[in-house]
Write a protein that holds these residues in place. Structure first.
Motif, PDB file in Angstrom:
ATOM      1  N   LYS A 127      76.889   5.962 -47.047  1.00 40.19           N
ATOM      2  CA  LYS A 127      76.033   4.884 -47.531  1.00 40.19           C
ATOM      3  C   LYS A 127      76.675   3.505 -47.349  1.00 40.19           C
ATOM      4  N   GLU A 128      77.990   3.464 -47.444  1.00 37.32           N
ATOM      5  CA  GLU A 128      78.691   2.180 -47.377  1.00 37.32           C
ATOM      6  C   GLU A 128      79.132   1.806 -45.967  1.00 37.32           C
ATOM      7  N   THR A 129      78.903   2.676 -45.001  1.00 36.91           N
ATOM      8  CA  THR A 129      79.312   2.393 -43.625  1.00 36.91           C
ATOM      9  C   THR A 129      78.516   1.220 -43.070  1.00 36.91           C
ATOM     10  N   THR A 130      79.203   0.263 -42.459  1.00 36.74           N
ATOM     11  CA  THR A 130      78.530  -0.921 -41.930  1.00 36.74           C
ATOM     12  C   THR A 130      78.084  -0.689 -40.483  1.00 36.74           C
ATOM     13  N   ASP A 131      77.140  -1.502 -40.052  1.00 36.49           N
ATOM     14  CA  ASP A 131      76.685  -1.428 -38.669  1.00 36.49           C
ATOM     15  C   ASP A 131      77.842  -1.688 -37.714  1.00 36.49           C
ATOM     16  N   GLU A 132      78.713  -2.615 -38.091  1.00 36.34           N
ATOM     17  CA  GLU A 132      79.843  -2.976 -37.235  1.00 36.34           C
ATOM     18  C   GLU A 132      80.790  -1.792 -37.058  1.00 36.34           C
ATOM     19  N   GLU A 133      80.982  -1.010 -38.128  1.00 38.58           N
ATOM     20  CA  GLU A 133      81.854   0.161 -38.034  1.00 38.58           C
ATOM     21  C   GLU A 133      81.257   1.204 -37.089  1.00 38.58           C
ATOM     22  N   VAL A 134      79.945   1.364 -37.132  1.00 39.63           N
ATOM     23  CA  VAL A 134      79.295   2.320 -36.237  1.00 39.63           C
ATOM     24  C   VAL A 134      79.354   1.819 -34.796  1.00 39.63           C
ATOM     25  N   ILE A 135      79.197   0.521 -34.597  1.00 37.12           N
ATOM     26  CA  ILE A 135      79.307  -0.060 -33.251  1.00 37.12           C
ATOM     27  C   ILE A 135      80.701   0.193 -32.685  1.00 37.12           C
ATOM     28  N   ASP A 136      81.726  -0.025 -33.505  1.00 32.73           N
ATOM     29  CA  ASP A 136      83.111   0.214 -33.056  1.00 32.73           C
ATOM     30  C   ASP A 136      83.324   1.688 -32.713  1.00 32.73           C
ATOM     31  N   ALA A 137      82.772   2.570 -33.555  1.00 38.64           N
ATOM     32  CA  ALA A 137      82.916   4.004 -33.299  1.00 38.64           C
ATOM     33  C   ALA A 137      82.238   4.377 -31.987  1.00 38.64           C
ATOM     34  N   MET A 138      81.055   3.821 -31.747  1.00 38.21           N
ATOM     35  CA  MET A 138      80.322   4.151 -30.522  1.00 38.21           C
ATOM     36  C   MET A 138      81.044   3.617 -29.293  1.00 38.21           C
ATOM     37  N   ASN A 139      81.669   2.451 -29.418  1.00 38.92           N
ATOM     38  CA  ASN A 139      82.449   1.925 -28.293  1.00 38.92           C
ATOM     39  C   ASN A 139      83.600   2.863 -27.954  1.00 38.92           C
ATOM     40  N   THR A 140      84.229   3.425 -28.976  1.00 38.74           N
ATOM     41  CA  THR A 140      85.291   4.403 -28.752  1.00 38.74           C
ATOM     42  C   THR A 140      84.721   5.681 -28.138  1.00 38.74           C
ATOM     43  N   PHE A 141      83.566   6.089 -28.648  1.00 39.02           N
ATOM     44  CA  PHE A 141      82.911   7.297 -28.136  1.00 39.02           C
ATOM     45  C   PHE A 141      82.574   7.165 -26.652  1.00 39.02           C
ATOM     46  N   ARG A 142      82.156   5.989 -26.222  1.00 34.98           N
ATOM     47  CA  ARG A 142      81.724   5.836 -24.830  1.00 34.98           C
ATOM     48  C   ARG A 142      82.851   6.165 -23.858  1.00 34.98           C
TER      49      ARG A 142
END
Length: 374
Positions: free
Chosen positions: A135-150
């Protein structure tokens, strides 16, 4: 987090999966925007099925697909993940979105407890890099995670977003319904009137919860019933294992359409063995109702035809209580393997409870009862 934002960040053109209540926001969004569009969104029979569909999408397009599922489905993806997707085999990249039922410290049903404990560990063992969204995860944290995932995806590895309870939201409303008239709880009431003291094996989800409450309301014991609270798709196989070992006892299986589809090969095995004492009832509302109502393909599948082709000597479909009562009474007397498909409406009581006994107590009471039979 808004589900629209998560999908914008992932940026995929194709989604396939098995519905999950923890991912209801995602499921509703996909249904409202894509429906069942084979080029954008496919609801699969089981999680291994959707993983293979995703692989086919990648092979055809070169793009990265998204597979969504409840964490209970991790077991179903192990084979295609390790022998198809893995970068030591075909190196097919995939983004998994996984609802985290049974997360440690969060109260949940017994069938989710152990799976919840090993959810992230299993992904690590499968070499699937995971990021947990709460619930507390920010959009920016998900963006960073996805950049790592790519980076991982480009090398043919798969990745996963593990979704905690309440982490995703969607403001849209989707209503799931069909044209059938009979409610599942009423159907099960009619079934229990005929089964009497015969053993009943019921499938996971609301069907088992309703069966439990029907027994409570009638002042009956629960020893007659094995409530398959987990292991979706395996109730009919459990029933087969009991039926062949208690050949003088009528055994009833209350199944669901989503469960029957999930491991349909079970019907071939049942038909091939043809236990004369087994009655397989599939309550078909064309819906994954327990986890939110998203459709199954059972609304357009000839389940009775499949049963007959698998070797069931008798299979019939009913859509009224008059027909149901007649077929139940005939099945009670018939000394042949039988399948009854019951066309069912979507819907359940808002105040539907859950079994008060533990899974272990259910097993012990059922086994003690079955041991005394014939």
């Amino acid at each position: 987090m808004k589900v629209e934002k998560l999908l914008e960040i992932i940026d995929s053109d194709f989604y396939t999966g098995v519905p999950d209540s923890q991912l209801k926001a995602l499921c509703d969004y996909l249904m409202q925007h894509y429906g069942i569009d084979s080029k954008r969104h496919l609801i699969a029979a089981n999680e291994g099925n959707c993983t293979a569909i995703a692989a086919g999408y990648h092979l055809a397009t070169g793009k990265v697909p998204v597979v969504y599922m409840q964490n209970s489905g991790e077991g179903n993806i192990i084979n295609p993940v390790t022998s198809l997707l893995n970068d030591k085999v075909y190196a097919i990249p995939c983004v998994f979105i996984i609802g985290w039922r049974g997360e440690p410290g969060i109260h949940d049903e017994p069938q989710h407890i152990y799976q919840g404990e090993i959810t992230v560990k299993l992904l690590n063992d499968l070499d699937i890099q995971a990021f947990v969204v709460g619930k507390e995860t920010t959009d920016e944290e998900v963006i960073d995670a996805m950049n790592t995932f790519r980076v991982a995806l480009e090398t043919g590895k798969s990745v996963a977003f593990v979704i905690r309870k309440g982490a995703l939201s969607y403001d849209g409303k989707v209503v799931y319904k069909n044209e059938n008239r009979m409610l599942r709880e009423d159907i099960i009431k009619h079934i229990t009137k005929v089964t009497d003291h015969d053993p009943v094996i019921s499938t996971t989800g609301k069907a088992s919860r309703e069966l439990y409450e029907i027994r409570e309301s009638a002042g009956q014991g629960h020893q007659y019933d094995f409530l398959t609270v987990g292991s979706m798709g395996h109730s009919s196989s459990i029933a087969l294992g009991i039926a062949v070992n208690k050949p003088e006892t009528k055994i009833w299986c209350i199944d669901g359409d989503g469960a029957a589809l999930m491991h349909m090969g079970a019907m071939a095995v049942i038909g091939a063995n043809t236990p004369d004492n087994l009655v397989h009832i599939i309550i078909n509302n064309g819906s994954h109702e327990t986890v939110g109502g998203m459709p199954t393909v059972a609304g357009s599948v000839d389940l009775t035809g499949i049963a007959k082709a698998c070797g069931y000597p008798y299979a019939v479909s009913v859509d009224s209580f008059e027909e149901l009562d007649r077929e139940l009474k005939d099945a009670k007397q018939r000394n042949r393997l039988s399948m009854i498909e019951v066309k069912c409406a979507i819907g359940a009581r808002e105040n539907l409870g859950r079994p008060k006994s533990t899974a272990g107590e259910n097993k012990r009471n059922f086994m003690e009862y079955v041991e005394k039979l014939h």
